[in-house]
Design an enzyme around this catalytic site. Structure first.
Site, short mmCIF file in Angstrom:
data_model
loop_
_atom_site.label_atom_id
_atom_site.label_comp_id
_atom_site.label_asym_id
_atom_site.label_seq_id
_atom_site.Cartn_x
_atom_site.Cartn_y
_atom_site.Cartn_z
CD GLU A 212 31.41 39.38 33.59
OE1 GLU A 212 31.05 40.54 33.33
OE2 GLU A 212 32.36 39.12 34.36
CB THR B 42 45.62 55.76 67.17
OG1 THR B 42 44.65 56.79 67.29
CG2 THR B 42 44.98 54.41 67.45
#
Length: 383
Positions: A59, A210
């Site tokens: 805004e 991982t």
């Protein structure tokens, strides 16, 4: 709002949502919001979207744009993609800014469930004599805003991030060969698309398996981003070496581990800190061997993470799935059959097909040579 009051409303709420998309990868932890200011004669006089945390909201950006272009805002209509805030946070309330600008009407695409707002923004506008219309929840642009801000809504309503698990696999469900070779299962277009999804997340999470096996970077590459997502590693025993590639710039790194006062653990933590990583100790789960995932999610929520993007191996994937933490699966299927290899998730065996976890396809699209599937547990986004 049952019907728009003029024929241009549809156009301008669409513009507001389009602007909101420009805040992806920029506004976190704040929601992605756009705003369009339209004069009484139908001319667009200002527009903007939310900036980085601590910067102006949509805004204010639109009001500044109007001022810079020499337009008066009195009597204008503001189309705002999310209910204007009504509280003092890093910035003053946007509802007050619209009141001071003397706009005559505000059209809100989606209400803000943040307990600090939650209807108070609309109430403040109406108390100032401003007409306010709110789109119905099933309006296409309201639905689009929900999807765009699904992580923010999740954090506000459920007090947890929206967890998206990304997996690239062959058509027979293999993420790698038995020897660990996985380059490349999917084609370049799918890999580039995965970078876009990684960029919209507040954090990218992986496990120590991982991190050790693949030594990934986990940063956003090949596309320009205003900020890198936080890279998070679950490393119960503090095994991540200080030479890991994901510790390199750009972006920040957070390593979670179990409380351990041994010399080895403390040395590892100091080495990680020396590389610029943050370290945090969390409690163990019931087994005593792994991090408690509820504590991980609670801590990430407290850090303002809206969307958590998971790129992990079969064991961590299984723990997240069986713990019911996964809200969405981002699955890339390559038109390949590779035979024996590593699976999507090391799930516990079932005795009955009726016990299988059932998902619903949210979106299915071909990306280059591969298929991209977005799937969710039924009813997961009903909040």
């Amino acid at each position: 709002m049952q019907a728009f009051c003029n024929n241009n409303d549809e156009l301008h709420v669409t513009q507001a949502v389009t602007l909101a998309r420009q805040a992806i990868g920029l506004s976190e932890p704040n929601p992605r919001v756009g705003c369009v200011l339209v004069a009484a004669d139908g001319q667009v006089i200002g527009q903007g979207h939310t900036q980085q945390a601590g910067g102006p909201h949509a805004e204010v950006m639109a009001l500044r744009d109007a001022q810079a272009r020499g337009h008066a805002t009195r009597g204008a209509t503001a189309y705002v993609a999310l209910e204007p805030c009504s509280h003092h946070g890093r910035t003053p309330p946007c509802a007050d800014a619209l009141v001071r600008a003397e706009v005559a009407r505000v059209v809100v695409v989606l209400m803000d469930p943040n307990p600090l707002v939650a209807g108070q923004g609309v109430a403040r506008l109406r108390a100032a004599g401003i007409a306010v219309d709110v789109l119905p929840a099933d309006h296409p642009q309201a639905v689009a805003m929900r999807e765009l801000n699904i992580g923010f809504l999740s954090r506000m309503v459920r007090r947890r991030p929206w967890v998206r698990m990304k997996i690239a696999a062959s058509l027979d469900g293999r993420t790698a060969l038995d020897n660990g070779d996985s380059q490349w299962i999917t084609a370049p277009a799918a890999r580039a698309d995965g970078q876009v999804w990684r960029a919209r997340a507040g954090a990218v999470l992986t496990g120590i398996g991982t991190a050790l096996d693949d030594d990934p970077r986990l940063d956003v590459r090949a596309i320009e981003v205003a900020r890198q997502p936080l890279r998070v590693v679950l490393d119960s025993r503090w095994c991540l070496p200080a030479t890991a590639r994901l510790l390199a710039p750009p972006g920040e790194v957070l390593v979670y581990g179990l409380a351990d006062e041994s010399g080895e653990a403390q040395a590892a933590q100091l080495a990680l800190a020396a590389r610029g990583a943050s370290v945090a100790m969390l409690p163990a789960d019931a087994s005593g061997r792994h991090l408690d995932l509820a504590s991980v999610m609670a801590d990430l929520t407290a850090r303002g993470i809206n969307e958590l993007h998971v790129e992990a191996g079969a064991r961590l994937n299984a723990a997240l799935i069986e713990g019911d933490w996964v809200d969405e699966y981002l699955l890339y299927l390559a038109p390949k059959l590779v035979g024996p290899g590593r699976g999507l998730a090391a799930l516990s065996p079932l005795n009955r097909m009726a016990d299988a976890r059932t998902l619903t396809f949210h979106a299915v699209e071909q990306v280059g040579e591969d298929l991209r599937i977005l799937a969710r547990p039924a009813g997961r986004a009903d909040f």
